[in-house]
Design an enzyme around this catalytic site. Structure first.
Site, PDB file in Angstrom:
ATOM      1  N   GLU A 187       5.618 -10.494 -28.054  1.00  0.00           N
ATOM      2  CA  GLU A 187       4.888 -12.196 -28.452  1.00  0.00           C
ATOM      3  C   GLU A 187       5.704 -13.082 -27.526  1.00  0.00           C
ATOM      4  O   GLU A 187       6.889 -13.125 -26.768  1.00  0.00           O
ATOM      5  CB  GLU A 187       5.429 -12.852 -30.037  1.00  0.00           C
ATOM      6  CG  GLU A 187       4.167 -11.393 -31.353  1.00  0.00           C
ATOM      7  CD  GLU A 187       4.858 -12.049 -32.937  1.00  0.00           C
ATOM      8  OE1 GLU A 187       3.674 -11.348 -33.188  1.00  0.00           O
ATOM      9  OE2 GLU A 187       5.488 -13.004 -33.207  1.00  0.00           O
ATOM     10  N   TRP A 246       2.043  -9.613 -23.601  1.00  0.00           N
ATOM     11  CA  TRP A 246       2.683  -7.805 -23.215  1.00  0.00           C
ATOM     12  C   TRP A 246       1.649  -6.733 -22.918  1.00  0.00           C
ATOM     13  O   TRP A 246       2.345  -6.128 -23.956  1.00  0.00           O
ATOM     14  CB  TRP A 246       3.813  -7.951 -22.571  1.00  0.00           C
ATOM     15  CG  TRP A 246       4.797  -8.961 -21.854  1.00  0.00           C
ATOM     16  CD1 TRP A 246       5.609  -9.603 -22.656  1.00  0.00           C
ATOM     17  CD2 TRP A 246       3.928  -9.677 -20.726  1.00  0.00           C
ATOM     18  NE1 TRP A 246       6.181 -10.948 -21.611  1.00  0.00           N
ATOM     19  CE2 TRP A 246       5.580 -11.130 -20.216  1.00  0.00           C
ATOM     20  CE3 TRP A 246       3.188  -9.360 -19.729  1.00  0.00           C
ATOM     21  CZ2 TRP A 246       5.281 -11.787 -19.781  1.00  0.00           C
ATOM     22  CZ3 TRP A 246       3.506  -9.805 -18.830  1.00  0.00           C
ATOM     23  CH2 TRP A 246       4.589 -11.266 -18.568  1.00  0.00           C
ATOM     24  N   GLY A 286      10.182  -4.860   9.365  1.00  0.00           N
ATOM     25  CA  GLY A 286       9.574  -5.934   8.904  1.00  0.00           C
ATOM     26  C   GLY A 286       8.605  -5.199   8.847  1.00  0.00           C
ATOM     27  O   GLY A 286       7.432  -5.924   7.508  1.00  0.00           O
ATOM     28  N   GLU A 325      10.038  -2.340 -22.121  1.00  0.00           N
ATOM     29  CA  GLU A 325      10.818  -1.452 -22.253  1.00  0.00           C
ATOM     30  C   GLU A 325      12.141  -1.517 -23.299  1.00  0.00           C
ATOM     31  O   GLU A 325      12.682  -0.455 -23.615  1.00  0.00           O
ATOM     32  CB  GLU A 325      10.410  -0.036 -22.215  1.00  0.00           C
ATOM     33  CG  GLU A 325       9.454   0.746 -21.617  1.00  0.00           C
ATOM     34  CD  GLU A 325       8.508   0.562 -22.800  1.00  0.00           C
ATOM     35  OE1 GLU A 325       8.218  -0.034 -23.620  1.00  0.00           O
ATOM     36  OE2 GLU A 325       6.851   1.609 -22.073  1.00  0.00           O
ATOM     37  N   GLU A 365      19.588  -5.881 -19.951  1.00  0.00           N
ATOM     38  CA  GLU A 365      21.070  -6.338 -20.594  1.00  0.00           C
ATOM     39  C   GLU A 365      20.487  -5.943 -21.382  1.00  0.00           C
ATOM     40  O   GLU A 365      21.348  -6.013 -22.666  1.00  0.00           O
ATOM     41  CB  GLU A 365      20.448  -7.354 -20.730  1.00  0.00           C
ATOM     42  CG  GLU A 365      21.182  -8.634 -18.975  1.00  0.00           C
ATOM     43  CD  GLU A 365      19.885  -8.323 -17.783  1.00  0.00           C
ATOM     44  OE1 GLU A 365      20.568  -8.480 -16.828  1.00  0.00           O
ATOM     45  OE2 GLU A 365      18.722  -8.077 -18.339  1.00  0.00           O
TER      46      GLU A 365
END
Length: 419
Positions: A144, A173, A375, A398, A402
């Site tokens: 959410e 999401w 490049g 998922e 962290e």
């Protein structure tokens, strides 16, 4: 966009001598991997090269081919029309598909028996069969705006009104939401009692729908992403959406039907889903990194400077060696954890570890690949920028890197009661 030619693939996965094969190697798995690799390079890659720059969706024809191969039901029991295989094979196929286009590996996760753990056994078997045939492809609505990594804070509310749940709230999401046959929604049916965990009172509901449509009360808009094209990712608003009372997704109750002892808990079910999803993400990350490596090897032989292919320069050769070693390490790790899951071993810590290591590796390797392309790597003329864009997401969805570190550290180092 310049493509890696399917007829001239760089084979960085040549099988080792038989004496060095891992204990989980079987001829059947080797054959399945080779089939997936050919399909990815010959059928998926050309579609990705055409549609990804347009932010296009996976075409129905490609979904049909995935269904014909049986890959929507890799982990569905054979008695329900699936292949009856495990997380190992599911991840192995997904690595190969992600090497061509991560979205094709991801769409497999929207099936595999997802959205089938309903109370009625006959209904469950029917949905499993549809799942195996690619006729029951879903979406997951967990996060959410204010509850991403902290799923215990989910606030989308479900209230019983007679024989229906009435759902109100917002989800974010939610990939494949509109194109799906169903949406599995994590909602709060009650607030936790004093002293209870915040995760208590959560339940998963099954919202059935028509492909390409939203039911009454559900609206949304697609989120414009940097990468991860192939299907749309949605921000959804539930305004009195009605779901039949019996449409509760309950893995534990379904297990009881089979004679297992367990208790219903929506949060625990979401966590169980995430454990497999994290190993699956590790496999997809390996596929992306491998794509970047293989494309780089071709480019280093193609590009000439100072009268030599740049692949002759030691610094660049050493970069390739380091990339290959990191990929091989992460592949071995995800296969080990997938093997443990198939054995029924609890491995939340290991699933977080492999998700953390493989995704961070994929970012490093795809970033190095862009550097090796110079490049040209910073243009849309080469596939490497797609691999880099998609790899960057794997460290976020998922559960972020962290969050994985928190899960791992909490299992290694218990917190003090005062923290």
């Amino acid at each position: 966009m310049t493509s890696t030619r399917a007829e001239d693939p760089v084979d960085v996965l040549a099988p080792p001598p038989p004496a060095l094969l891992p204990p989980w190697h079987t001829p059947e798995r080797e054959q399945l991997q080779e089939q997936a690799r050919r399909f990815a390079m010959e059928e998926v890659l050309p579609v990705a090269d055409e549609l990804d720059p347009q932010k296009g969706e996976i075409p129905a024809s490609l979904l049909t081919r995935l269904a014909e191969l049986g890959w929507f039901g890799i982990t569905v029991p054979a008695e329900n029309g699936g292949l009856g295989l495990g997380v190992f094979e599911y991840c192995m196929v997904s690595e190969e598909l992600a090497r061509a286009w991560m979205s094709t590996a991801s769409i497999l996760a929207r099936s595999q028996g997802l959205g089938t753990a309903v109370a009625d056994a006959d209904r469950r078997h029917e949905l499993l069969s549809r799942s195996a045939r690619g006729e029951w492809i879903g979406a997951i609505a967990l996060s959410e705006p204010d509850a991403g990594s902290d799923l215990a804070s989910v606030s989308t509310r479900a209230v019983l009104d007679g024989d229906e749940w009435v759902v109100t709230g917002r989800k974010r999401w939610c990939g494949n939401a509109k194109a799906a046959d169903f949406i599995q929604v994590l909602v709060r049916e009650r607030d936790p009692e004093p002293g209870e965990s915040r995760s208590n009172g959560l339940v998963n509901l099954l919202l059935e729908k028509k492909r390409g449509e939203f039911p009454e009360g559900l609206t949304g808009y697609p989120i414009d992403k940097v990468g991860y094209h192939g299907f749309l990712t949605w921000d959804l608003t539930f305004d009195g959406v009605r779901i039949p009372r019996e449409n509760v997704i309950d893995e534990a109750d379904a297990a009881k039907e089979e004679g297992a002892a367990a208790e219903r808990a929506g949060f625990a079910e979401a966590q169980k889903f995430l454990n497999t999803a994290r190993v699956h993400t590790a496999a997809r990350a390996v596929g992306l990194a491998r794509a970047a490596l293989e494309d780089s090897i071709l480019y280093l032989q193609e590009r000439e400077q100072f009268g030599h292919p740049i692949g002759d320069f030691q610094a660049l050769r050493f970069a390739v060696a380091g990339m290959a070693a990191q990929i091989e390490q992460s592949r071995a790790f995800y296969r080990q954890v997938a093997h443990l899951i198939d054995l029924g071993v609890r491995c939340e810590k290991e699933a977080s570890m492999v998700k953390l290591e493989a995704t961070e590796m994929s970012v490093r390797v795809t970033n190095q690949a862009m550097q090796l392309h110079g490049g040209n790597g910073y243009t849309t003329e080469r596939q490497v920028e797609r691999h880099w864009r998609d790899a960057r997401l794997t460290t976020i969805f998922e559960g972020t890197s962290e969050i994985q570190k928190r899960i791992i550290s909490d299992r290694l180092l218990p917190r003090s009661p005062l923290s």
